[in-house]
Design a protein around this motif. Structure first.
Motif, mmCIF file in Angstrom:
data_model
loop_
_atom_site.group_PDB
_atom_site.id
_atom_site.type_symbol
_atom_site.label_atom_id
_atom_site.label_comp_id
_atom_site.label_asym_id
_atom_site.label_seq_id
_atom_site.Cartn_x
_atom_site.Cartn_y
_atom_site.Cartn_z
ATOM 1 N N ALA B 60 0.913 -1.270 0.080
ATOM 2 C CA ALA B 60 0.079 0.006 0.006
ATOM 3 C C ALA B 60 0.910 1.052 0.052
ATOM 4 C CB ALA B 60 -0.793 0.066 1.316
ATOM 5 N N ASP B 61 0.376 2.375 -0.427
ATOM 6 C CA ASP B 61 1.096 3.558 -0.372
ATOM 7 C C ASP B 61 1.032 4.405 1.042
ATOM 8 O OD1 ASP B 61 1.089 3.544 -3.590
ATOM 9 O OD2 ASP B 61 -1.023 3.944 -2.940
ATOM 10 N N PHE B 62 0.052 3.946 1.872
ATOM 11 C CA PHE B 62 0.077 4.436 3.131
ATOM 12 C C PHE B 62 -0.379 3.362 3.945
ATOM 13 C CE2 PHE B 62 -1.324 7.848 0.146
ATOM 14 C CZ PHE B 62 -0.656 9.113 0.734
ATOM 15 N N VAL B 63 0.418 3.215 5.123
ATOM 16 C CA VAL B 63 -0.216 2.443 6.224
ATOM 17 C C VAL B 63 -0.626 3.211 7.357
ATOM 18 C CG1 VAL B 63 0.446 0.513 7.548
ATOM 19 C CG2 VAL B 63 1.343 0.515 5.324
ATOM 20 N N ILE B 64 -1.719 3.053 7.865
ATOM 21 C CA ILE B 64 -2.087 3.952 8.990
ATOM 22 C C ILE B 64 -2.306 3.042 10.429
ATOM 23 C CG2 ILE B 64 -3.527 5.829 10.242
ATOM 24 C CD1 ILE B 64 -3.810 6.966 7.424
ATOM 25 N N THR B 65 -1.689 3.101 11.341
ATOM 26 C CA THR B 65 -2.143 2.450 12.659
ATOM 27 C C THR B 65 -2.812 3.338 13.819
ATOM 28 O OG1 THR B 65 -0.081 2.932 14.020
ATOM 29 C CG2 THR B 65 0.034 0.852 12.697
ATOM 30 N N THR B 66 -3.680 2.803 14.327
ATOM 31 C CA THR B 66 -4.307 3.448 15.204
ATOM 32 C C THR B 66 -4.287 2.866 16.589
ATOM 33 O OG1 THR B 66 -6.470 2.640 15.224
ATOM 34 C CG2 THR B 66 -6.215 4.671 14.013
ATOM 35 N N GLY B 67 -3.947 3.494 17.690
ATOM 36 C CA GLY B 67 -3.766 2.761 18.969
ATOM 37 C C GLY B 67 -2.022 2.185 19.471
ATOM 38 N N GLY B 68 -2.184 2.146 20.837
ATOM 39 C CA GLY B 68 -0.674 1.587 21.309
ATOM 40 C C GLY B 68 0.304 2.620 21.389
ATOM 41 N N LEU B 69 -0.172 3.815 21.426
ATOM 42 C CA LEU B 69 0.852 4.941 21.655
ATOM 43 C C LEU B 69 0.776 5.450 23.034
ATOM 44 C CD1 LEU B 69 0.412 6.779 18.322
ATOM 45 C CD2 LEU B 69 2.585 5.548 18.820
ATOM 46 N N GLY B 70 -0.027 4.925 24.015
ATOM 47 C CA GLY B 70 -0.250 5.625 25.269
ATOM 48 C C GLY B 70 1.096 5.233 26.045
ATOM 49 N N PRO B 71 0.645 5.591 27.668
ATOM 50 C CA PRO B 71 2.128 5.349 28.452
ATOM 51 C C PRO B 71 2.191 3.989 28.981
ATOM 52 C CG PRO B 71 0.216 6.185 29.478
ATOM 53 C CD PRO B 71 -0.351 6.224 28.274
ATOM 54 N N THR B 72 1.541 3.034 28.799
ATOM 55 C CA THR B 72 1.274 1.834 29.704
ATOM 56 C C THR B 72 2.201 0.712 29.004
ATOM 57 O OG1 THR B 72 -0.817 1.295 28.678
ATOM 58 C CG2 THR B 72 -0.551 2.468 30.837
ATOM 59 N N ASP B 73 2.297 -0.289 29.917
ATOM 60 C CA ASP B 73 3.196 -1.399 29.364
ATOM 61 C C ASP B 73 2.370 -2.200 27.962
ATOM 62 O OD1 ASP B 73 4.962 -0.946 31.134
ATOM 63 O OD2 ASP B 73 4.211 -2.543 32.461
ATOM 64 N N ASP B 74 1.230 -2.086 27.848
ATOM 65 C CA ASP B 74 0.689 -2.628 26.609
ATOM 66 C C ASP B 74 0.534 -1.759 25.495
ATOM 67 O OD1 ASP B 74 -1.304 -1.027 27.562
ATOM 68 O OD2 ASP B 74 -2.868 -2.529 27.447
ATOM 69 N N ASP B 75 1.263 -0.766 25.543
ATOM 70 C CA ASP B 75 1.454 0.165 24.404
ATOM 71 C C ASP B 75 2.735 -0.024 23.920
ATOM 72 O OD1 ASP B 75 -1.102 1.927 24.477
ATOM 73 O OD2 ASP B 75 -0.146 2.522 26.577
ATOM 74 N N MET B 76 2.398 -0.786 22.716
ATOM 75 C CA MET B 76 3.703 -1.377 21.928
ATOM 76 C C MET B 76 3.969 -0.791 20.645
ATOM 77 S SD MET B 76 4.672 -3.665 24.134
ATOM 78 C CE MET B 76 3.631 -5.130 24.983
ATOM 79 N N THR B 77 3.273 0.098 20.176
ATOM 80 C CA THR B 77 3.437 0.550 18.866
ATOM 81 C C THR B 77 4.689 1.174 18.466
ATOM 82 O OG1 THR B 77 0.874 0.923 18.752
ATOM 83 C CG2 THR B 77 2.308 1.873 16.962
ATOM 84 N N ARG B 78 5.159 1.969 19.401
ATOM 85 C CA ARG B 78 6.391 2.820 19.181
ATOM 86 C C ARG B 78 7.487 1.591 18.856
ATOM 87 N NH1 ARG B 78 4.284 6.590 22.682
ATOM 88 N NH2 ARG B 78 4.481 4.971 24.236
ATOM 89 N N GLU B 79 7.625 0.690 19.819
ATOM 90 C CA GLU B 79 8.475 -0.471 19.751
ATOM 91 C C GLU B 79 8.592 -1.281 18.570
ATOM 92 O OE1 GLU B 79 7.256 0.490 22.473
ATOM 93 O OE2 GLU B 79 8.536 0.809 23.779
ATOM 94 N N ALA B 80 7.071 -1.402 18.041
ATOM 95 C CA ALA B 80 6.913 -2.248 16.839
ATOM 96 C C ALA B 80 7.401 -1.441 15.584
ATOM 97 C CB ALA B 80 5.319 -2.708 16.536
ATOM 98 N N ILE B 81 7.040 -0.279 15.553
ATOM 99 C CA ILE B 81 7.498 0.591 14.535
ATOM 100 C C ILE B 81 9.208 0.509 14.033
ATOM 101 C CG2 ILE B 81 7.865 2.901 13.478
ATOM 102 C CD1 ILE B 81 5.173 3.785 15.010
ATOM 103 N N ALA B 82 9.664 0.681 15.473
ATOM 104 C CA ALA B 82 11.396 0.652 15.427
ATOM 105 C C ALA B 82 11.676 -0.551 14.727
ATOM 106 C CB ALA B 82 11.891 0.817 16.687
ATOM 107 N N LYS B 83 11.086 -1.733 15.177
ATOM 108 C CA LYS B 83 11.458 -3.141 14.613
ATOM 109 C C LYS B 83 11.006 -3.103 13.196
ATOM 110 C CE LYS B 83 10.718 -8.031 16.066
ATOM 111 N NZ LYS B 83 12.245 -8.219 16.418
ATOM 112 N N ALA B 84 9.889 -2.935 12.728
ATOM 113 C CA ALA B 84 9.258 -3.018 11.435
ATOM 114 C C ALA B 84 10.369 -2.283 10.612
ATOM 115 C CB ALA B 84 7.889 -2.366 11.229
ATOM 116 N N LEU B 85 10.667 -0.967 11.137
ATOM 117 C CA LEU B 85 11.395 0.036 9.929
ATOM 118 C C LEU B 85 12.901 -0.096 10.354
ATOM 119 C CD1 LEU B 85 8.694 2.940 9.865
ATOM 120 C CD2 LEU B 85 8.957 0.799 8.432
ATOM 121 N N ASP B 86 13.266 -0.620 11.104
ATOM 122 C CA ASP B 86 14.636 -1.020 11.592
ATOM 123 C C ASP B 86 15.328 0.311 11.960
ATOM 124 O OD1 ASP B 86 16.774 -2.520 12.122
ATOM 125 O OD2 ASP B 86 17.746 -2.509 9.893
ATOM 126 N N VAL B 87 14.525 1.076 12.925
ATOM 127 C CA VAL B 87 15.244 2.439 13.361
ATOM 128 C C VAL B 87 15.068 2.222 14.751
ATOM 129 C CG1 VAL B 87 14.460 3.771 11.400
ATOM 130 C CG2 VAL B 87 13.059 3.470 13.208
#
Lengths: 200, 200
Positions: B60-87
């Motif tokens: 796809a040209d755009f990929v949009i996620t919603t959720g998982g950006l909060g402060p708690t331990d189950d908010d994993m999106t930042r870590e997942a982005i880092a892993k997926a995009l290797d940054v």
């Protein structure tokens, strides 16, 4: 026990309709100890639906689709099931007689295209629709269950409640669960996460 | 232009919350000529989120996620982005100062775990959240766009309306569309499908 839910329909992906079916199904399944591991929304395209069904069956005990069982050209789920599970679609005279009865009872002429709704994948069990025309479908495949339900919420719920729930409840490995919900107010999520709710 | 929407959160898969975000986003994107080709709902698990982001960016040209950006331990999106995009995730002092201001303005103590919300994947543009704490994130990757938005609907909508929509509107290939809806009554779907609505 794990389930994958596949929601089928261009109208969902276009944002015209909120998908409340998968929420309802997840909750119902959860109360029987079946967790929803993932959910997909896919367009009315045979290839994509078939591939998604195939992949899902490789990683879950139950795969449930909603949508695409109606009479119109964009209702592709039957054909996609046949493709994914490598079976033929067979015309079910018995169910077609039932469809004719439904239209006779309603006193409206039966459009020719509702014949589509009487085609059933080989080996599928027909799950009677108590409030509409298109039946649900159940197929067992190597100890896994594939279930197709209509997308119209009252029809989906009718088939689940009257046909599927009794069947699932009697399966091995199903455990009816009780869910307790605690409401809090005035505490931000960042602080609330450290509260433990323990039974005395 | 095609978009894939990924909804992140165990609460959605447990049927506790209806996912209205992807419906809203699909409609908004559709009005700019960006079609939603598929939507996924995934649990709060880094591996699954990362794999889904990676696969989606390949189709796809755009990929949009919603959720998982909060402060708690189950908010994993930042870590997942880092892993997926290797940054790497980098601590953003500037945004952290803003977070401290938000809590100071609200007059409530800042829980330690909100620091998590100031971590930003290397190369990401921070999309300011006008009504909450967690910022949205935008990354460009080989001509494709990855966008992470919070799951709380008013925050997601605020960032989309005030940060993303203006940015997307000015991109090449975006065409603002007008949608016309025709309502019918008293005709079953099986008959209605053959009606053509043609402009004079």
């Amino acid at each position: 026990m794990k389930c994958i839910i596949i929601t089928i329909g261009d109208e969902i992906l276009a944002g015209k309709t909120v998908d409340s079916n998968s929420t309802w199904l997840s909750k119902e399944l959860g109360s029987m100890g079946i967790g929803t591991s993932m959910a997909f929304t896919v367009p009315d395209e045979i290839e994509i639906i078939a591939t998604t069904i195939e992949k899902s069956l490789s990683s879950a005990d139950f795969v449930i689709t909603t949508g695409g069982l109606g009479p119109t050209d964009d209702d592709m789920t039957r054909e996609a099931i046949a493709k994914a599970l490598d079976v033929e679609l067979q015309f079910d005279d018995h169910y077609f007689a039932k469809i004719k009865d439904i239209f006779a009872e309603r006193g409206i002429p039966m459009p020719e295209n509702v014949r589509r709704e009487a085609y059933v994948p080989e080996g599928a069990r027909v799950l009677e629709n108590g409030v509409g025309v298109a039946p649900g479908l159940l197929l067992e495949r190597e100890g896994k269950y594939f279930i197709a339900l209509p997308g119209v919420p009252p029809e989906m719920k009718d088939i689940f409640a009257n046909q599927l729930r009794p069947m699932l409840s009697s399966m091995d490995g199903i455990e009816i669960r009780r869910v307790e919900t605690f409401y809090t107010a005035g505490i931000p999520e960042s602080a609330r996460c450290s509260i433990s709710f323990l039974r005395p």
